[in-house]
Write a protein that holds these residues in place. Structure first.
Motif, PDB file in Angstrom:
ATOM      1  N   GLY A 188       9.721  13.628  -8.458  1.00  0.00           N
ATOM      2  CA  GLY A 188       9.236  14.393  -7.323  1.00  0.00           C
ATOM      3  C   GLY A 188      10.108  14.160  -6.109  1.00  0.00           C
ATOM      4  O   GLY A 188      11.332  14.094  -6.213  1.00  0.00           O
ATOM      5  N   ALA A 189       9.473  13.975  -4.952  1.00  0.00           N
ATOM      6  CA  ALA A 189      10.239  13.867  -3.701  1.00  0.00           C
ATOM      7  C   ALA A 189      10.213  12.463  -3.099  1.00  0.00           C
ATOM      8  O   ALA A 189      10.595  12.278  -1.948  1.00  0.00           O
ATOM      9  CB  ALA A 189       9.677  14.854  -2.680  1.00  0.00           C
ATOM     10  N   GLY A 190       9.771  11.485  -3.857  1.00  0.00           N
ATOM     11  CA  GLY A 190       9.589  10.155  -3.295  1.00  0.00           C
ATOM     12  C   GLY A 190      10.758   9.208  -3.520  1.00  0.00           C
ATOM     13  O   GLY A 190      11.664   9.463  -4.316  1.00  0.00           O
ATOM     14  N   TYR A 191      10.704   8.084  -2.786  1.00  0.00           N
ATOM     15  CA  TYR A 191      11.690   7.004  -2.917  1.00  0.00           C
ATOM     16  C   TYR A 191      10.936   5.680  -3.037  1.00  0.00           C
ATOM     17  O   TYR A 191       9.798   5.545  -2.574  1.00  0.00           O
ATOM     18  CB  TYR A 191      12.609   6.946  -1.696  1.00  0.00           C
ATOM     19  N   ARG A 192      11.582   4.685  -3.652  1.00  0.00           N
ATOM     20  CA  ARG A 192      11.015   3.343  -3.763  1.00  0.00           C
ATOM     21  C   ARG A 192      12.141   2.329  -3.608  1.00  0.00           C
ATOM     22  O   ARG A 192      13.321   2.681  -3.674  1.00  0.00           O
ATOM     23  CB  ARG A 192      10.323   3.154  -5.119  1.00  0.00           C
ATOM     24  N   ILE A 193      11.783   1.064  -3.397  1.00  0.00           N
ATOM     25  CA  ILE A 193      12.767   0.004  -3.276  1.00  0.00           C
ATOM     26  C   ILE A 193      13.567  -0.123  -4.572  1.00  0.00           C
ATOM     27  O   ILE A 193      12.994  -0.109  -5.667  1.00  0.00           O
ATOM     28  CB  ILE A 193      12.082  -1.341  -2.950  1.00  0.00           C
ATOM     29  N   GLY A 194      14.890  -0.238  -4.453  1.00  0.00           N
ATOM     30  CA  GLY A 194      15.757  -0.301  -5.625  1.00  0.00           C
ATOM     31  C   GLY A 194      16.024  -1.713  -6.108  1.00  0.00           C
ATOM     32  O   GLY A 194      15.754  -2.697  -5.403  1.00  0.00           O
ATOM     33  N   GLY A 222       0.792  -1.222   0.000  1.00  0.00           N
ATOM     34  CA  GLY A 222       0.000   0.000   0.000  1.00  0.00           C
ATOM     35  C   GLY A 222       0.821   1.266   0.000  1.00  0.00           C
ATOM     36  O   GLY A 222       0.268   2.370  -0.103  1.00  0.00           O
ATOM     37  N   SER A 223       2.123   1.133   0.120  1.00  0.00           N
ATOM     38  CA  SER A 223       3.008   2.305   0.159  1.00  0.00           C
ATOM     39  C   SER A 223       4.307   2.003  -0.566  1.00  0.00           C
ATOM     40  O   SER A 223       5.376   1.970   0.042  1.00  0.00           O
ATOM     41  CB  SER A 223       3.292   2.710   1.608  1.00  0.00           C
ATOM     42  N   LEU A 283      10.638  11.506   2.098  1.00  0.00           N
ATOM     43  CA  LEU A 283      11.546  11.494   3.245  1.00  0.00           C
ATOM     44  C   LEU A 283      10.786  11.793   4.535  1.00  0.00           C
ATOM     45  O   LEU A 283      11.034  11.169   5.575  1.00  0.00           O
ATOM     46  CB  LEU A 283      12.657  12.520   3.029  1.00  0.00           C
ATOM     47  N   ASN A 284       9.853  12.727   4.488  1.00  0.00           N
ATOM     48  CA  ASN A 284       9.060  13.051   5.672  1.00  0.00           C
ATOM     49  C   ASN A 284       8.227  11.853   6.115  1.00  0.00           C
ATOM     50  O   ASN A 284       8.092  11.581   7.313  1.00  0.00           O
ATOM     51  CB  ASN A 284       8.145  14.247   5.396  1.00  0.00           C
ATOM     52  N   GLU A 285       7.669  11.132   5.164  1.00  0.00           N
ATOM     53  CA  GLU A 285       6.871   9.946   5.503  1.00  0.00           C
ATOM     54  C   GLU A 285       7.748   8.851   6.097  1.00  0.00           C
ATOM     55  O   GLU A 285       7.352   8.168   7.051  1.00  0.00           O
ATOM     56  CB  GLU A 285       6.156   9.428   4.250  1.00  0.00           C
ATOM     57  N   LEU A 286       8.946   8.670   5.552  1.00  0.00           N
ATOM     58  CA  LEU A 286       9.872   7.679   6.101  1.00  0.00           C
ATOM     59  C   LEU A 286      10.275   8.037   7.524  1.00  0.00           C
ATOM     60  O   LEU A 286      10.350   7.173   8.395  1.00  0.00           O
ATOM     61  CB  LEU A 286      11.106   7.567   5.204  1.00  0.00           C
ATOM     62  N   SER A 287      10.516   9.300   7.763  1.00  0.00           N
ATOM     63  CA  SER A 287      10.874   9.744   9.102  1.00  0.00           C
ATOM     64  C   SER A 287       9.732   9.490  10.079  1.00  0.00           C
ATOM     65  O   SER A 287       9.937   9.003  11.194  1.00  0.00           O
ATOM     66  CB  SER A 287      11.229  11.232   9.077  1.00  0.00           C
TER      67      SER A 287
END
Length: 257
Positions: free
Chosen positions: A63-69, A25-26, A31-35
């Motif tokens: 944008g400002a997001g990250y995902r599994i590499g 679901g995510s 970075l803010n969400e991860l924190s």
């Protein structure tokens, strides 16, 4: 979690917390969400995320997001249990799919969740929540019921002692009902999940055993509740699971010779 508690954690626990923050679901987080999800200070999360991106464990999105590499997938492919099991099971899964044209899953237990090693589906198959590499609850899925039925007694007791989430009005969450259901799974060698995770879905699952007879995985077919007779499908799933079990046994015997 307080900032002091976050600072007291090991680097490994902080990194695993960041990776565990991602899920079906995510798949993409800022970075803010991860924190927020990990309880790590923003500066710590930024430093570790930057290092993970450089290593390939995470990737930046638009944008400002990250995902599994992709590096995580490369490492995951080295796990011998998952890949050898998948290699043996895949031809049988393909045959089962050709005979049903429905979702076919291979899963193993990872603590109190079902980890999906593989999934075969087509354009006409029912849309389901599963995905390769994803996890779903044991108590509300067909493969999960099989894996829970053959799980260690202490794990079963721990799971049933907790509060189980209800996903639909059909989800079985009462410990007594689940215990009786698991007894039936062990007796019949087949598990059913009627609309327990998704309304309109029916899962029919069977255990896969290794050469020692231990249940190491589960196989299921998921289709629409109006898609066919469960008893007839149960025979096909159980036969396929037995075929995979025999192939596993033959491979293990061949490796020892």
């Amino acid at each position: 979690m307080t900032e002091g508690q976050a600072h007291g954690r090991s680097v490994t626990s902080k990194v695993t917390a960041l990776l565990d923050a991602f899920g079906p679901g995510s798949p993409q987080l800022t970075l803010n969400e991860l924190s927020a999800r990990t309880g790590l200070p923003l500066s710590t999360a930024h430093r570790l995320v930057t290092e993970l991106v450089e290593w390939g464990g995470l990737e930046r999105c638009e944008g400002a997001g990250y995902r599994i590499g992709l590096r995580m997938w490369e490492i995951g492919s080295l796990a011998p249990r998952g890949e050898s099991l998948r290699d043996v099971a895949l031809p049988v899964m393909q045959d089962l799919y050709e005979g049903t044209k429905e979702n076919v899953h291979l899963a193993v237990r990872q603590d109190t969740q079902a980890l999906y090693l593989d999934k075969i589906h087509g354009p006409d198959a029912l849309a389901v929540k599963s995905r390769r590499g994803g996890r779903l609850p044991l108590h509300a899925t067909g493969v999960g019921k099989v894996l829970l039925a053959y799980a260690p007694d202490d794990l079963r007791a721990r799971l049933l002692a907790g509060e189980l989430p209800r996903y639909t009005r059909h989800t079985i969450v009462e410990p007594g009902r689940i215990a009786r259901m698991l007894d039936e799974v062990r007796s019949t060698g087949i598990a059913f999940a009627y609309e327990e995770l998704t309304v309109g879905s029916l899962s029919v699952a069977a255990p896969i055993r290794d050469a020692s007879g231990e249940v190491v995985a589960a196989l299921d077919v998921v289709l629409h509740t109006a898609g066919g007779r469960p008893d007839r499908l149960a025979l096909a799933v159980r036969t396929a699971a037995i075929s995979i079990s025999r192939a596993l046994r033959d491979r293990q015997v061949g490796l020892r010779e």
